[in-house]
Enzyme design. Structure first.
Site, mmCIF file in Angstrom:
data_model
loop_
_atom_site.group_PDB
_atom_site.id
_atom_site.type_symbol
_atom_site.label_atom_id
_atom_site.label_comp_id
_atom_site.label_asym_id
_atom_site.label_seq_id
_atom_site.Cartn_x
_atom_site.Cartn_y
_atom_site.Cartn_z
ATOM 1 C CD GLU A 1 -2.775 -0.939 3.018
ATOM 2 O OE1 GLU A 1 -2.150 0.513 3.791
ATOM 3 O OE2 GLU A 1 -3.023 -1.621 3.663
ATOM 4 C CG HIS B 1 -3.698 -6.620 7.203
ATOM 5 N ND1 HIS B 1 -3.281 -6.363 6.550
ATOM 6 C CD2 HIS B 1 -4.312 -5.673 8.071
ATOM 7 C CE1 HIS B 1 -3.549 -5.355 6.011
ATOM 8 N NE2 HIS B 1 -4.265 -4.279 6.718
ATOM 9 C CG ASN C 1 -5.238 -3.863 2.237
ATOM 10 O OD1 ASN C 1 -5.355 -4.318 1.404
ATOM 11 N ND2 ASN C 1 -4.679 -3.028 3.063
HETATM 12 P P1 FAE Z 1 -12.854 -7.329 14.492
HETATM 13 O O1 FAE Z 1 -13.363 -6.127 14.105
HETATM 14 O O2 FAE Z 1 -11.826 -7.509 15.513
HETATM 15 O O3 FAE Z 1 -14.018 -7.742 15.571
HETATM 16 C C1 FAE Z 1 -13.910 -8.493 16.413
HETATM 17 C C2 FAE Z 1 -14.658 -7.316 18.142
HETATM 18 O O4 FAE Z 1 -14.920 -8.689 18.957
HETATM 19 C C3 FAE Z 1 -13.883 -6.268 18.115
HETATM 20 O O5 FAE Z 1 -14.655 -5.320 18.084
HETATM 21 C C4 FAE Z 1 -13.371 -6.642 19.806
HETATM 22 O O6 FAE Z 1 -13.207 -5.299 20.278
HETATM 23 C C5 FAE Z 1 -14.622 -7.990 20.193
HETATM 24 N N1 FAE Z 1 -14.184 -8.817 21.512
HETATM 25 C C6 FAE Z 1 -12.679 -8.993 21.582
HETATM 26 N N2 FAE Z 1 -12.913 -10.304 22.570
HETATM 27 C C7 FAE Z 1 -14.520 -9.986 23.030
HETATM 28 C C8 FAE Z 1 -14.540 -10.574 24.075
HETATM 29 N N3 FAE Z 1 -13.563 -11.404 25.147
HETATM 30 N N4 FAE Z 1 -15.790 -10.175 24.687
HETATM 31 C C9 FAE Z 1 -16.590 -9.588 23.644
HETATM 32 N N5 FAE Z 1 -15.905 -8.709 22.245
HETATM 33 C C10 FAE Z 1 -14.679 -9.322 22.252
HETATM 34 O O7 FAE Z 1 -12.546 -9.058 14.267
HETATM 35 N N6 FAE Z 1 -8.381 -4.656 7.806
HETATM 36 C C11 FAE Z 1 -7.949 -4.036 5.465
HETATM 37 O O8 FAE Z 1 -8.924 -5.325 5.067
HETATM 38 N N7 FAE Z 1 -8.512 -2.498 4.677
HETATM 39 C C12 FAE Z 1 -7.936 -2.059 5.661
HETATM 40 O O9 FAE Z 1 -7.745 -1.054 5.537
HETATM 41 C C13 FAE Z 1 -7.553 -2.753 7.146
HETATM 42 N N8 FAE Z 1 -6.518 -1.296 7.448
HETATM 43 C C14 FAE Z 1 -6.501 -1.975 8.919
HETATM 44 C C15 FAE Z 1 -6.229 -0.541 10.146
HETATM 45 C C16 FAE Z 1 -5.689 -1.261 11.173
HETATM 46 C C17 FAE Z 1 -4.665 0.529 12.245
HETATM 47 C C18 FAE Z 1 -6.343 -1.750 12.179
HETATM 48 C C19 FAE Z 1 -6.222 -2.233 13.174
HETATM 49 C C20 FAE Z 1 -6.605 -3.171 11.080
HETATM 50 C C21 FAE Z 1 -6.962 -2.985 9.487
HETATM 51 N N9 FAE Z 1 -7.359 -3.713 9.117
HETATM 52 C C22 FAE Z 1 -7.524 -3.528 7.605
HETATM 53 C C23 FAE Z 1 -7.601 -5.607 9.302
HETATM 54 C C24 FAE Z 1 -9.147 -5.299 9.667
HETATM 55 O O10 FAE Z 1 -9.532 -4.100 10.444
HETATM 56 C C25 FAE Z 1 -9.265 -6.556 10.461
HETATM 57 O O11 FAE Z 1 -9.333 -7.685 9.740
HETATM 58 C C26 FAE Z 1 -10.824 -7.066 10.286
HETATM 59 O O12 FAE Z 1 -11.106 -6.036 11.474
HETATM 60 C C27 FAE Z 1 -10.828 -8.076 11.167
HETATM 61 O O13 FAE Z 1 -12.531 -8.216 11.198
HETATM 62 P P2 FAE Z 1 -12.884 -9.570 12.034
HETATM 63 O O14 FAE Z 1 -14.693 -9.313 11.959
HETATM 64 O O15 FAE Z 1 -12.106 -10.838 12.253
#
Ligand code: FAE
Length: 539
Positions: free
Chosen positions: A395, A480, A518
């Protein structure tokens, strides 16, 4: 009075706040376009629910929406905050350049991905608070994750990339690619509101001068520069540049939330979930335990204060439980529950197959005649594709410091083969990850296939001041995390956890370590595929 428009769907004004348990009023909820009101309070101790979804990110939001549409009542549990109330500055989210208590999850000092600037450390003290970005430290790697209703969608760059089809077999080998590319990727892209920058505007706006420099230099070295879709509202960004709306991407907002233009899940799946009238959400509630019980599973949930203290412990019974706590959150829960005897029949694959999507960062120092601009859109819109030849997709990322830096900055996704495992440490009673710092070397080598060549062509060098004192590579982190409950190993081919009917993984934990781009579009598309099958066969 809060700015309701910020929470509106594109089609109407559905306030998310109405259905967040514990924050909305039941009367306001009843006014929600004739839909049933949401529950007025956080989930009570002793409640019984048909489906409990742990986590409100991509996987959890897809599961909740489709279950509710199929007539199933759902409760979502989220350890982070609702992020629906402005702070003293009138904004819900803090700016990237001025982190405050809202910025980090339970830390007293920021831990910014770029720790240094011009060699000087830039982290600063902040009050401990349930802020939005978690920098979770394991041995050898810091894993950044979003915390709050909307999960990673709150903090990410919104880059919404569907992998090239020829790479899909290596990403999810047991999944039918035709189904994914004909049905579920299109469904995910539509649901997320994915779009691409208008090329004519890209070519002229000051805000993407840094990306045009990135394109020119990539092309001069023979690498293809590709526009990368994003969930940012591109029309809104053009209005930001014209000065007709409050600025968000052009004010440097990204890592700690985005106040206006980004279509996080707060603007896409979550309003649709609210509109079903069948889903309630408990923010600041963290799941710690799940055991088989009469009627399904007894799930233990800690209610948290904004200081991170436990203010109540509740037990609810759920007929079905969806683990959508993200790759790290789901893996940690499952590994602990297996090891401590709560769910002993989970299979030995739980905790395995974890990867960092090959993330590695670097900066390059440009010549004085190649400025990258003091105004940089915080939303990346282009990448350099050298996946087939060198195993890297980079990127072209912003450095939205507000000053000219003459730096080009990149986050590379690489074909790093290393995979780590989560295990339970009975002494510390914590889950550990055995990632090793040296395992990033393949990523560095792959990223160098792009940047060594660009430096040679341009007569430039790497920046050494961004990640420490004389440190070129940001090899200490990932944005990621992927894997830990891999599809077809810890689960069947649709996310049903082995050993326990009614338990599912439905998030990034299913994907074995790498998506070549991503990850969130793939996480969303896979969740759409799996929940369709689960609803058809298990309900
Ligand atoms: P996620 O979105 O992490 O959701 C999990 C949720 O579960 C969170 O809100 C937690 O707080 C919650 N949680 C965890 N444990 C518990 C518990 N014990 N009890 C209750 N709640 C809980 O999971 N990806 C892209 O494709 N494009 C991008 O441009 C990109 N940029 C990024 C930039 C940053 C700074 C970061 C941190 C990540 C980025 N990502 C990007 C990665 C992407 O946000 C990530 O892969 C997804 O959000 C993962 O999705 P999930 O549904 O697996």
């Amino acid at each position: 009075m809060r700015d309701e428009s910020m929470w509106s769907t594109t089609s109407g004004a559905v306030s998310r706040r109405l259905f967040l348990a514990g924050t909305g009023s039941i009367l306001a909820g009843a006014a929600l376009a004739g839909k049933a009101a949401a529950a007025p309070a956080a989930i009570p101790d002793g409640a019984t629910v048909s489906a409990l979804v742990i986590g409100t990110g991509y996987g959890g939001s897809v599961a909740a929406l489709r279950l509710a549409e199929a007539g199933v009542d759902v409760h979502m549990v989220e350890m982070g905050m609702a992020w629906d109330t402005p702070g003293p500055d009138g904004k819900i989210f803090a700016n990237t350049t001025s982190p405050d208590q809202r910025s980090f999850w339970l830390r007293t000092k920021t831990k910014q991905p770029l720790s240094n600037f011009l060699g000087f450390p830039i982290d600063k003290d902040i009050p401990r608070y349930t802020g939005i970005l978690d920098a979770e430290e394991f041995s050898g790697i810091t894993v950044y994750q979003g915390r709050g209703v909307g999960g990673g969608s709150l903090v990410n760059g919104g880059m919404a990339v569907t992998p090239k089809r020829e790479n899909f077999g290596a990403i999810l080998p047991t999944v039918n690619a035709d189904e994914m590319y004909n049905t579920y990727y299109p469904r995910a892209n539509a649901g997320l509101g994915v779009a691409t920058v208008r090329p004519a505007w890209f070519d002229t706006t000051d805000a993407y001068q840094y990306a045009r420099v990135g394109r020119k230099q990539a092309q001069r070295s023979g690498f293809p520069f590709v526009f990368v879709p994003d969930v940012y509202d591109w029309n809104y960004m053009e209005q930001e540049a014209a000065g007709t709306v409050p600025k968000s991407a052009l004010a440097g907002e990204i890592l700690y939330g985005n106040n206006y233009g980004k279509k996080s899940l707060q603007k896409t799946y979550l309003p649709r979930i609210a509109a079903t009238g069948r889903v309630t959400i408990s923010p600041l509630h963290r799941v710690t335990q799940a055991v088989p019980a009469s009627g399904g599973y007894a799930v233990t949930i800690e209610q948290l204060t904004t200081a991170g203290a436990v203010s109540a412990i509740k037990t609810v019974t759920a007929a079905k439980v969806f683990f959508a706590a993200g790759s790290v959150g789901t893996s940690k829960l499952l590994v602990k529950l297996k090891a401590t005897g709560a769910l002993p029949n989970l299979n030995g694959e739980v905790g395995k197959g974890w990867g960092d999507n090959g993330n590695v960062m670097c900066g390059r120092a440009n010549h004085i005649w190649d400025p990258t601009g003091s105004l940089q859109s915080s939303i990346p819109c282009g990448g350099i594709d050298n996946w087939a030849a060198g195993g890297a997709f980079a990127e072209v990322a912003p450095l939205p410091t507000g000053i000219e830096t003459w730096a080009s900055f990149y986050l590379s996704i690489t074909k790093n083969p290393n995979r780590a495992q989560f295990t339970w440490n009975p002494t510390t009673r914590a889950v550990e990850l055995n990632w090793q710092t040296a395992w990033k070397q393949p990523s560095i080598d792959m990223a160098k296939t792009i940047f060594d060549k660009i430096n040679a062509t341009e007569g430039t060098i790497y920046r050494t001041d961004l990640f420490g004192v004389y440190k070129i590579w940001g090899d200490h982190l990932t944005y990621h995390p992927l894997g830990g409950a891999v599809l077809g190993k810890a689960t069947d081919n649709y996310g049903r956890l082995a050993g326990y009917p009614g338990l599912y993984a439905i998030d990034g934990s299913l994907i074995p370590g790498n998506t070549s781009v991503n990850p969130f579009v793939t996480i969303t598309a896979l969740a759409e595929r799996n929940i369709e099958k689960i609803i058809a066969t298990d309900f």
